[in-house]
Design a protein around this motif. Structure first.
Motif, PDB file in Angstrom:
ATOM      1  N   UNK A  31      49.221  29.448  22.578  1.00 32.72           N
ATOM      2  CA  UNK A  31      47.983  28.818  23.030  1.00 32.72           C
ATOM      3  C   UNK A  31      47.307  28.116  21.851  1.00 32.72           C
ATOM      4  N   UNK A  32      47.283  28.764  20.699  1.00 32.74           N
ATOM      5  CA  UNK A  32      46.726  28.140  19.490  1.00 32.74           C
ATOM      6  C   UNK A  32      47.556  26.926  19.082  1.00 32.74           C
ATOM      7  N   UNK A  85      40.230  19.819  27.938  1.00 31.84           N
ATOM      8  CA  UNK A  85      40.600  19.305  29.263  1.00 31.84           C
ATOM      9  C   UNK A  85      42.100  19.025  29.393  1.00 31.84           C
ATOM     10  N   UNK A  86      42.768  18.738  28.289  1.00 31.88           N
ATOM     11  CA  UNK A  86      44.215  18.464  28.324  1.00 31.88           C
ATOM     12  C   UNK A  86      45.034  19.729  28.569  1.00 31.88           C
ATOM     13  N   UNK A 132      42.614  27.191  29.218  1.00 31.05           N
ATOM     14  CA  UNK A 132      41.453  26.329  29.014  1.00 31.05           C
ATOM     15  C   UNK A 132      40.249  27.140  28.529  1.00 31.05           C
ATOM     16  N   UNK A 133      40.027  28.315  29.082  1.00 35.21           N
ATOM     17  CA  UNK A 133      38.915  29.159  28.640  1.00 35.21           C
ATOM     18  C   UNK A 133      39.117  29.600  27.192  1.00 35.21           C
ATOM     19  N   UNK A 136      38.411  26.590  24.992  1.00 30.45           N
ATOM     20  CA  UNK A 136      36.961  26.363  24.879  1.00 30.45           C
ATOM     21  C   UNK A 136      36.353  27.300  23.847  1.00 30.45           C
ATOM     22  N   UNK A 137      36.747  28.565  23.876  1.00 33.91           N
ATOM     23  CA  UNK A 137      36.225  29.545  22.924  1.00 33.91           C
ATOM     24  C   UNK A 137      36.647  29.258  21.496  1.00 33.91           C
ATOM     25  N   UNK A 138      37.922  28.928  21.296  1.00 40.84           N
ATOM     26  CA  UNK A 138      38.432  28.654  19.950  1.00 40.84           C
ATOM     27  C   UNK A 138      37.772  27.417  19.359  1.00 40.84           C
ATOM     28  N   UNK A 139      37.674  26.357  20.147  1.00 43.38           N
ATOM     29  CA  UNK A 139      37.069  25.121  19.651  1.00 43.38           C
ATOM     30  C   UNK A 139      35.589  25.338  19.350  1.00 43.38           C
TER      31      UNK A 139
END
Length: 161
Positions: A31-32, A85-86, A132-133, A136-139
């Motif tokens: 995911x990263x 979003x991607x 996606x969640x 969002x948290x990582x970014x």
């Protein structure tokens, strides 16, 4: 880099008959990697823009400055906002020794899936939602560091084309 991510993601290789149940935490490393891949994709596909003119005020006065687009907050914000979003274009690919997230939709070219990927259905939607969640948290958590790195690099990535 993907091989290292696969090795870390495949730490627990328990099998349930023929069907392997993949938990999000089994694919967290990939995911990263997906987040980094999307940032790189955004950097490679962005188009050069004019500088950001901050000299015009509401009162019509000319004061302020012109900011180089390469180091502007606008550029950084657009790049970072395009990452998560991607994640809707990713699915989990299952291979013999683990699983990982893989992009399955691209604007041009083809995609090679080297394992098994199910596209569609509740599990697929759930996996994309988790990715996606997580993105969002990582970014959000690393926004300042990522912004600083993008501004420090300037437009170097555009020169690779």
């Amino acid at each position: 880099a993907l091989v290292a991510c696969l090795a870390a993601a495949a730490a627990d290789d328990a099998e349930d008959g023929d069907a392997r149940i993949v938990d999000f935490y089994d694919v967290k490393c990939s995911a990263c990697c997906s987040i980094v891949a999307e940032l790189e994709r955004n950097l490679e596909t962005e188009k050069p823009r004019m500088n950001v003119d901050l000299r015009r005020t509401v009162a019509g006065k000319t004061e302020g400055k012109v900011v180089d687009y390469a180091v502007s907050e606008l550029r950084t914000l657009e790049l970072l906002e395009g990452i998560c979003p991607a994640m809707r274009h990713y699915g989990i690919t299952t291979v013999d020794d683990g699983a990982y997230y893989q992009r399955h939709a691209v604007a041009a070219g083809s995609v090679h899936i080297s394992g098994t990927m199910t596209i569609g259905g509740d599990k697929y939607d759930h996996d994309r939602g988790k990715l996606q969640a997580y993105c969002d948290g990582v970014v959000e958590e690393n926004e300042d560091k990522m912004s600083e790195a993008i501004r420090a690099a300037g437009l170097q990535n555009l020169q690779r084309k």
